[in-house]
Design a protein around this motif. Structure first.
Motif, PDB file in Angstrom:
ATOM      1  N   GLN A 197     -25.031  17.212   5.247  1.00 55.81           N
ATOM      2  CA  GLN A 197     -25.940  18.136   5.540  1.00 55.81           C
ATOM      3  C   GLN A 197     -26.713  17.751   7.017  1.00 55.81           C
ATOM      4  N   ALA A 198     -26.676  18.449   8.228  1.00 54.31           N
ATOM      5  CA  ALA A 198     -27.112  18.351   9.474  1.00 54.31           C
ATOM      6  C   ALA A 198     -28.525  19.125   8.969  1.00 54.31           C
ATOM      7  N   PRO A 199     -29.728  18.715   9.927  1.00 53.10           N
ATOM      8  CA  PRO A 199     -30.697  19.436   9.968  1.00 53.10           C
ATOM      9  C   PRO A 199     -30.652  20.946  10.368  1.00 53.10           C
ATOM     10  N   GLY A 200     -31.045  21.728   9.472  1.00 53.20           N
ATOM     11  CA  GLY A 200     -31.074  23.197   9.966  1.00 53.20           C
ATOM     12  C   GLY A 200     -29.543  23.997   9.527  1.00 53.20           C
ATOM     13  N   LYS A 201     -28.995  23.195   8.858  1.00 55.29           N
ATOM     14  CA  LYS A 201     -27.370  23.578   8.531  1.00 55.29           C
ATOM     15  C   LYS A 201     -27.319  23.357   7.096  1.00 55.29           C
ATOM     16  N   GLN A 202     -26.241  24.334   6.711  1.00 52.83           N
ATOM     17  CA  GLN A 202     -25.803  24.270   5.044  1.00 52.83           C
ATOM     18  C   GLN A 202     -25.067  22.662   4.996  1.00 52.83           C
ATOM     19  N   ARG A 203     -25.112  22.496   4.013  1.00 52.59           N
ATOM     20  CA  ARG A 203     -24.368  21.365   3.308  1.00 52.59           C
ATOM     21  C   ARG A 203     -22.785  21.524   3.310  1.00 52.59           C
ATOM     22  N   GLU A 204     -21.890  20.669   3.935  1.00 53.97           N
ATOM     23  CA  GLU A 204     -20.616  20.955   3.955  1.00 53.97           C
ATOM     24  C   GLU A 204     -19.735  19.734   3.490  1.00 53.97           C
ATOM     25  N   LEU A 205     -18.684  20.429   3.083  1.00 57.37           N
ATOM     26  CA  LEU A 205     -17.865  19.188   2.203  1.00 57.37           C
ATOM     27  C   LEU A 205     -17.081  18.507   3.629  1.00 57.37           C
ATOM     28  N   VAL A 206     -17.072  17.277   3.414  1.00 58.44           N
ATOM     29  CA  VAL A 206     -16.414  16.187   4.378  1.00 58.44           C
ATOM     30  C   VAL A 206     -14.998  15.910   3.647  1.00 58.44           C
ATOM     31  N   ALA A 207     -14.937  15.078   2.673  1.00 62.28           N
ATOM     32  CA  ALA A 207     -13.787  14.757   2.139  1.00 62.28           C
ATOM     33  C   ALA A 207     -13.755  14.632   0.745  1.00 62.28           C
ATOM     34  N   THR A 208     -12.771  14.583   0.097  1.00 70.24           N
ATOM     35  CA  THR A 208     -12.342  14.538  -1.337  1.00 70.24           C
ATOM     36  C   THR A 208     -11.466  13.311  -1.883  1.00 70.24           C
ATOM     37  N   ILE A 209     -11.584  12.959  -2.876  1.00 73.06           N
ATOM     38  CA  ILE A 209     -10.488  11.939  -3.438  1.00 73.06           C
ATOM     39  C   ILE A 209     -10.347  12.379  -4.857  1.00 73.06           C
ATOM     40  N   THR A 210      -9.362  12.689  -5.340  1.00 74.40           N
ATOM     41  CA  THR A 210      -9.271  12.707  -6.855  1.00 74.40           C
ATOM     42  C   THR A 210      -9.204  11.688  -7.716  1.00 74.40           C
ATOM     43  N   SER A 211      -9.138  11.870  -8.819  1.00 74.96           N
ATOM     44  CA  SER A 211      -8.975  10.498  -9.779  1.00 74.96           C
ATOM     45  C   SER A 211      -7.884   9.900  -9.582  1.00 74.96           C
ATOM     46  N   GLY A 212      -6.844  10.667  -9.166  1.00 74.06           N
ATOM     47  CA  GLY A 212      -5.307  10.033  -9.032  1.00 74.06           C
ATOM     48  C   GLY A 212      -5.269   9.288  -7.626  1.00 74.06           C
ATOM     49  N   GLY A 213      -6.433   9.582  -6.706  1.00 70.75           N
ATOM     50  CA  GLY A 213      -6.198   8.951  -5.507  1.00 70.75           C
ATOM     51  C   GLY A 213      -5.791   9.866  -4.212  1.00 70.75           C
ATOM     52  N   SER A 214      -5.476  11.255  -4.510  1.00 77.50           N
ATOM     53  CA  SER A 214      -5.180  12.146  -3.574  1.00 77.50           C
ATOM     54  C   SER A 214      -6.381  12.434  -2.684  1.00 77.50           C
ATOM     55  N   THR A 215      -6.062  12.431  -1.389  1.00 79.04           N
ATOM     56  CA  THR A 215      -7.300  12.794  -0.627  1.00 79.04           C
ATOM     57  C   THR A 215      -7.188  14.121   0.255  1.00 79.04           C
ATOM     58  N   SER A 216      -8.436  14.571   0.741  1.00 79.81           N
ATOM     59  CA  SER A 216      -8.422  15.763   1.573  1.00 79.81           C
ATOM     60  C   SER A 216      -9.623  15.703   2.450  1.00 79.81           C
ATOM     61  N   TYR A 217      -9.430  16.481   3.675  1.00 79.35           N
ATOM     62  CA  TYR A 217     -10.456  16.244   4.620  1.00 79.35           C
ATOM     63  C   TYR A 217     -10.970  17.563   5.159  1.00 79.35           C
ATOM     64  N   ALA A 218     -12.111  17.453   5.665  1.00 79.71           N
ATOM     65  CA  ALA A 218     -12.508  18.745   6.630  1.00 79.71           C
ATOM     66  C   ALA A 218     -11.685  18.587   7.992  1.00 79.71           C
ATOM     67  N   GLY A 219     -11.540  19.839   8.754  1.00 84.04           N
ATOM     68  CA  GLY A 219     -11.016  19.578  10.012  1.00 84.04           C
ATOM     69  C   GLY A 219     -11.592  18.774  10.890  1.00 84.04           C
ATOM     70  N   SER A 220     -12.727  18.917  10.914  1.00 83.27           N
ATOM     71  CA  SER A 220     -13.649  18.471  11.851  1.00 83.27           C
ATOM     72  C   SER A 220     -13.591  16.703  12.047  1.00 83.27           C
ATOM     73  N   VAL A 221     -13.388  16.139  10.793  1.00 83.96           N
ATOM     74  CA  VAL A 221     -13.285  14.795  10.556  1.00 83.96           C
ATOM     75  C   VAL A 221     -11.767  14.207  10.303  1.00 83.96           C
ATOM     76  N   LYS A 222     -10.856  15.197  10.012  1.00 86.07           N
ATOM     77  CA  LYS A 222      -9.668  14.529  10.014  1.00 86.07           C
ATOM     78  C   LYS A 222      -9.070  13.770  11.119  1.00 86.07           C
ATOM     79  N   GLY A 223      -8.405  12.582  10.647  1.00 85.28           N
ATOM     80  CA  GLY A 223      -7.990  11.613  11.646  1.00 85.28           C
ATOM     81  C   GLY A 223      -8.937  10.384  12.061  1.00 85.28           C
ATOM     82  N   ARG A 224     -10.406  10.786  11.815  1.00 84.62           N
ATOM     83  CA  ARG A 224     -11.404   9.856  12.240  1.00 84.62           C
ATOM     84  C   ARG A 224     -12.021   9.296  10.929  1.00 84.62           C
TER      85      ARG A 224
END
Length: 114
Positions: free
Chosen positions: A39-66
């Motif tokens: 959550q940046a100042p003045g902005k809504q909280r946003e999802l950055v990344a997820t990892i499931t119990s099985g280890g699968s991952t996903s990312y927001a487009g703004s951080v993917k690859g970084r």
């Protein structure tokens, strides 16, 4: 009692790296889907990344690859490796655990500035 504690935030120059850590107490970690939000100042909280119990991952487009999310079930710990940081990554970063209910940490601040 489940507690999540984030650490690893700080001030870093653009292009730099940080690794955030989320330590989870209690017995839920192995079963939990884990997230990093920010959550940046003045902005809504946003999802950055997820990892499931099985280890699968996903990312927001703004951080993917970084950014890379990972977990160590033996240590009840989740990580977020952040590379090539940009000023727009400046935010408070929170970890979240979800099984049948959700749990949140208190956050760790990341400031990307020269």
């Amino acid at each position: 009692q489940v507690q999540l504690v984030e650490s690893g935030g700080g001030l870093v120059q653009p292009g730099g790296s940080l690794r955030l850590t989320c330590a989870v107490s209690g017995t839920i970690f192995r079963l939990a889907a884990m997230n990093w939000y920010r959550q940046a100042p003045g902005k809504q909280r946003e999802l950055v990344a997820t990892i499931t119990s099985g280890g699968s991952t996903s990312y927001a487009g703004s951080v993917k690859g970084r950014f890379t999310i990972s977990r160590d079930n033996a240590k009840n710990t989740m990580y977020l490796q952040m590379n090539s940081l940009k000023p727009e990554d400046t935010a408070t970063y929170y970890c979240r655990a979800f099984t049948v209910r959700e749990f949140w940490g208190q956050g760790t601040q990341v400031i990307v500035s020269s």
